[in-house]
Scaffold this motif. Structure first.
Motif, PDB file in Angstrom:
ATOM      1  N   HIS A 190      53.937  29.214  40.913  1.00  9.54           N
ATOM      2  CA  HIS A 190      53.602  28.583  42.190  1.00  9.54           C
ATOM      3  C   HIS A 190      54.752  27.709  42.653  1.00  9.54           C
ATOM      4  N   TYR A 209      36.173  44.622  41.866  1.00  4.91           N
ATOM      5  CA  TYR A 209      35.105  44.059  41.038  1.00  4.91           C
ATOM      6  C   TYR A 209      33.779  44.326  41.725  1.00  4.91           C
ATOM      7  N   VAL A 223      40.276  43.279  45.132  1.00  5.65           N
ATOM      8  CA  VAL A 223      41.287  42.226  45.015  1.00  5.65           C
ATOM      9  C   VAL A 223      42.558  42.701  45.718  1.00  5.65           C
ATOM     10  N   HIS A 246      49.329  32.833  47.096  1.00  7.92           N
ATOM     11  CA  HIS A 246      48.333  31.769  46.999  1.00  7.92           C
ATOM     12  C   HIS A 246      47.321  32.057  45.899  1.00  7.92           C
ATOM     13  N   SER A 247      46.640  31.007  45.520  1.00 14.30           N
ATOM     14  CA  SER A 247      45.641  31.116  44.464  1.00 14.30           C
ATOM     15  C   SER A 247      44.584  32.155  44.827  1.00 14.30           C
ATOM     16  N   GLY A 248      44.264  32.987  43.868  1.00 16.02           N
ATOM     17  CA  GLY A 248      43.202  33.966  44.078  1.00 16.02           C
ATOM     18  C   GLY A 248      43.647  35.262  44.708  1.00 16.02           C
ATOM     19  N   CYS A 249      44.964  35.439  44.920  1.00 19.73           N
ATOM     20  CA  CYS A 249      45.385  36.666  45.593  1.00 19.73           C
ATOM     21  C   CYS A 249      45.483  37.841  44.627  1.00 19.73           C
ATOM     22  N   GLY A 250      45.483  37.572  43.338  1.00 19.21           N
ATOM     23  CA  GLY A 250      45.464  38.674  42.376  1.00 19.21           C
ATOM     24  C   GLY A 250      46.694  38.772  41.514  1.00 19.21           C
ATOM     25  N   LYS A 251      47.453  37.700  41.422  1.00 14.06           N
ATOM     26  CA  LYS A 251      48.687  37.736  40.625  1.00 14.06           C
ATOM     27  C   LYS A 251      48.373  37.955  39.145  1.00 14.06           C
ATOM     28  N   THR A 252      47.427  37.173  38.631  1.00 11.70           N
ATOM     29  CA  THR A 252      47.054  37.313  37.224  1.00 11.70           C
ATOM     30  C   THR A 252      46.519  38.709  36.951  1.00 11.70           C
ATOM     31  N   THR A 253      45.778  39.222  37.928  1.00 10.38           N
ATOM     32  CA  THR A 253      45.220  40.558  37.757  1.00 10.38           C
ATOM     33  C   THR A 253      46.334  41.588  37.589  1.00 10.38           C
ATOM     34  N   GLU A 286      52.332  31.864  34.897  1.00 12.67           N
ATOM     35  CA  GLU A 286      52.519  30.431  35.125  1.00 12.67           C
ATOM     36  C   GLU A 286      52.786  29.690  33.819  1.00 12.67           C
TER      37      GLU A 286
HETATM   38  N1  LIG Z   1      35.735  39.009  36.437  1.00 18.13           N
HETATM   39  C1  LIG Z   1      35.847  38.919  37.770  1.00 18.13           C
HETATM   40  N2  LIG Z   1      34.792  39.251  38.559  1.00 18.13           N
HETATM   41  C2  LIG Z   1      34.894  39.185  39.900  1.00 18.13           C
HETATM   42  N3  LIG Z   1      35.991  38.803  40.545  1.00 18.13           N
HETATM   43  C3  LIG Z   1      37.065  38.455  39.834  1.00 18.13           C
HETATM   44  C4  LIG Z   1      37.057  38.480  38.396  1.00 18.13           C
HETATM   45  N4  LIG Z   1      38.257  38.074  37.951  1.00 18.13           N
HETATM   46  C5  LIG Z   1      38.987  37.795  39.043  1.00 18.13           C
HETATM   47  N5  LIG Z   1      38.283  38.028  40.172  1.00 18.13           N
HETATM   48  C6  LIG Z   1      38.763  37.855  41.544  1.00 18.13           C
HETATM   49  O1  LIG Z   1      40.021  38.434  41.665  1.00 18.13           O
HETATM   50  C7  LIG Z   1      40.828  37.676  42.528  1.00 18.13           C
HETATM   51  C8  LIG Z   1      42.206  37.518  41.917  1.00 18.13           C
HETATM   52  O2  LIG Z   1      42.139  36.765  40.738  1.00 18.13           O
HETATM   53  P1  LIG Z   1      43.448  36.352  39.963  1.00 18.13           P
HETATM   54  O3  LIG Z   1      43.034  35.610  38.758  1.00 18.13           O
HETATM   55  O4  LIG Z   1      44.277  37.551  39.755  1.00 18.13           O
HETATM   56  O5  LIG Z   1      44.127  35.353  40.999  1.00 18.13           O
HETATM   57  P2  LIG Z   1      45.541  34.653  40.889  1.00 18.13           P
HETATM   58  O6  LIG Z   1      46.387  35.170  41.986  1.00 18.13           O
HETATM   59  O7  LIG Z   1      46.089  34.755  39.530  1.00 18.13           O
HETATM   60  O8  LIG Z   1      45.152  33.152  41.225  1.00 18.13           O
HETATM   61  P3  LIG Z   1      45.751  31.802  40.613  1.00 18.13           P
HETATM   62  O9  LIG Z   1      47.038  31.546  41.315  1.00 18.13           O
HETATM   63  O10 LIG Z   1      44.741  30.790  40.997  1.00 18.13           O
HETATM   64  O11 LIG Z   1      45.883  31.994  39.154  1.00 18.13           O
HETATM   65  C9  LIG Z   1      40.122  36.367  42.773  1.00 18.13           C
HETATM   66  O12 LIG Z   1      39.738  36.310  44.114  1.00 18.13           O
HETATM   67  C10 LIG Z   1      38.939  36.391  41.873  1.00 18.13           C
HETATM   68  O13 LIG Z   1      37.819  35.901  42.565  1.00 18.13           O
END
Ligand SMILES: Nc1ncnc2c1ncn2[C@@H]1O[C@H](COP(=O)(O)OP(=O)(O)OP(=O)(O)O)[C@@H](O)[C@H]1O
Ligand SMILES: [Mg+2]
Lengths: 308, 279
Positions: free
Chosen positions: A198, A15, A25, A44-51, A165
């Protein structure tokens, strides 16, 4: 892994960050799954799973790399890959039947009304919502809404189910019931499923393979844990299984300590050949006694074997 | 509980209305007649001066006149003497036409603005400048270019009702929840079908709110516009009766303008309720 039904190949997602720099990410991520497998991602939260899941669904594009499903690089979304959203994402102006029928008509555009309705009804019955067809989402409980989401995803008979989730917003009892249903449906229909969770127990109950991701930014897929529990495991007596604690402790240990320090501890990590681990019998752990090194205190753990 | 509240509110409303009528009646009651006035002057001034009758009609005068109008709403005795029903009909028809044209333009354009950030940014300066212009300021330009007073009034209605609808549609479309769009995307729903099956129902409450604001403004503006262009319509009627010094008719017209405005608003409110979905 004999046949790679899903193959994520060297994907990266960046990003544009503040001050012109890019935040990564993750990068050079490889992951593959066989047909009919159930994979769970934990991290963990924010590691990029959703991505990762959104890229797999086609809702997001990787900055680099490609995703290959059934021998073809994916381009955008597809009716072959159904998504069950965390927030259920039902259309509130449609009834339960309307929501499922919307998916059905999207897949089979020339079906007549009666056929669409009958098909949708089958899947509403399947998730146990018979009698609630004409209710609107606002009249349903959280668990019922999630069931509609599952019915909608299943109704288009996808090749892959992607779940972000799906049960995290539900109470323990409802979650348990839905886990049973998802497992039953996936086993019956031979679905390939990819799920983010989680909940360690949820992963142990549902998954054939558990993907452990380290903390971001710059998250990597650290390990693939193969579930040693038998296919016919039950949710209630899961914890009685001899392998259960070894498996659970392994995952929890990873989440508690190793996920943070993984990048500095492991220098020779090859993202293409992620170690596959199969935690074993707990009795052997006790037998080994204290004083051994950490690795040696887990003899039941087959040595990290690499897969290709 | 709620029904008793409603009942009590109705009682209070009726009491207030009765009190208003009473005060009105007392305030406009004939006072003692003037005595030492030259007969010629008294003749010239009519009843107002000779019998101390107030120039402001009382509620009974207005009521009697209103009854007269209601019994014969659609008579037509030439350009300066038409029934109130006909005058209102002209106004409503102009509002309906201008408003309808505005709907046709504003909703598709609002969709475009809401769905495309490029178009949104490109059109923004124009909208910002055009929106605050009083619709009546367009009147001379409209009269000059269109050369027809009735069509000019319709144009003015169009221009004043287009903005709230346009902005609300654009906002409603842009604010559709991402997850609903994602549902449509994962189901491979095409752009057109997505616009009609996801974006339109999701944005409909916001769009209808804009339409409701627009009809209110349109009804405000038509009175002023018809005062300017003349000929027909309730606005013209008000102005004409003012010139005839018939305050009774002016009051009746004011009352009817209020009632029609309320009805128009209620119709739109009902439509809004129809498309609103609980979450
Ligand atoms: N539109 C965006 N712009 C900038 N950074 C982003 C954007 N979307 C996500 N991120 C970053 O990408 C990283 C991964 O996000 P993601 O949503 O994949 O996390 P996650 O593993 O699914 O977390 P969670 O368990 O909390 O759902 C995060 O650190 C977030 O800050
Ligand atoms: Mg997430």
């Amino acid at each position: 892994m004999t046949d790679k039904f899903i193959s994520i190949e060297a994907i990266a997602r960046r990003y544009p960050g503040a001050d012109g720099k890019e935040t990564t990410v993750f990068e050079d991520l490889w992951l593959s799954m066989g047909r009919g497998e159930f994979g769970c991602v934990i991290g963990h939260s924010g590691c990029g799973k959703t991505t990762v899941l959104n890229i797999l669904a086609g809702l997001d594009q990787p900055s680099e790399g490609a995703v290959i499903v059934d021998g073809q690089a994916i381009e955008g979304t597809s009716l072959d890959r159904a998504v069950i959203f965390q927030s259920h994402a039902l259309l509130p102006w449609r009834t339960v039947l309307g929501n499922v029928a919307y998916a059905v008509t999207s897949k089979w555009r020339n079906w007549d009304r009666a056929k669409v309705k009958a098909h949708a009804q089958t899947f509403i019955d399947l998730v146990g919502l018979t009698g609630s067809e004409h209710k609107r989402p606002s009249e349903l409980s959280g668990g019922m809404k999630q069931r509609v989401g599952i019915a909608r995803a299943l109704s288009i008979t996808p090749k892959i189910m992607l779940m972000d989730e799906p049960f995290s917003a539900l109470d323990a009892l409802t979650r348990g019931t839905l886990q049973d249903e998802v497992r039953r449906i996936c086993l019956e229909t031979g679905q390939t499923a990819f799920m983010i969770t989680h909940d360690v127990d949820e992963a142990i109950y549902l998954a054939d393979k558990i993907f452990l991701m380290t903390n971001g930014p710059g998250a990597v897929l650290a390990e693939i844990v193969e579930n040693p529990l038998p296919k016919d495991r039950g949710r209630i007596d899961l914890h009685r299984h001899p392998y259960y604690y070894a498996l659970r402790n392994h995952i929890v240990d990873f989440l508690v300590s190793r996920s943070k320090t993984f990048a500095s501890d492991v220098t020779d990590h090859d993202p293409r050949n992620v170690p596959v681990v199969r935690p074993g019998k707990p009795e052997l752990v006790i037998a080994s006694g204290p004083g051994d090194s950490e690795q040696a205190s887990w003899p039941g753990l087959s040595r990290p074997s690499t897969s290709s | 509980m709620t029904s008793s509240l409603r009942f009590r509110a109705a009682v209070v409303s009726i009491v207030l209305f009765a009190a208003f009528l009473g005060i009105w009646h007392l305030a406009t009651r004939p006072t003692a007649a003037a005595h030492n006035m030259s007969p010629e002057y008294a003749k010239l001034m009519g009843l107002t001066a000779t019998q101390g009758k107030s120039a402001m009609p009382g509620p009974l005068d207005v009521g009697a006149k209103l009854w007269e109008h209601l019994r014969q709403p659609f008579y037509d005795n030439g350009p300066n003497d038409k029934g109130l029903g006909i005058q209102l009909g002209y106004s409503i028809a102009r509002v309906a036409l201008g408003y309808f044209l505005a709907v046709i333009v504003a909703i598709p354009l609002g969709f475009l603005i809401g769905m495309s950030p490029l178009i949104s940014k490109a059109l923004d300066p124009f909208i910002q400048v055009l929106k605050p212009i009083s619709p009546l300021a367009w009147m001379p330009l409209a009269l000059y270019t269109i050369k027809d007073s009735s069509i000019s009034a319709i144009f003015v209605i169009f221009i004043c009702s287009v903005w709230p609808m346009l902005l609300n549609t654009a906002f409603g479309v842009a604010a559709v929840r991402k997850e609903w769009i994602n549902v449509a995307r994962t189901l491979e729903v095409g752009t057109v079908r997505r616009a009609f099956t996801v974006i339109l129902p999701a944005a409909a409450p916001t769009i209808l709110t804009g339409m409701r604001i627009s009809i209110g403004i349109a009804w405000l503006v038509i009175v002023a516009a018809e005062m300017l262009v003349g000929g027909t319509g309730i606005g013209y009627f008000v102005w004409n009766e003012w010139n005839n010094l018939s305050i009774t008719n002016v009051i009746i017209a004011i009352l009817l303008i209020g009632i029609v405005g309320m009805l128009l608003d209620q119709i739109l409110a009902r439509f809004t309720r129809m498309v609103t979905f609980p979450e």
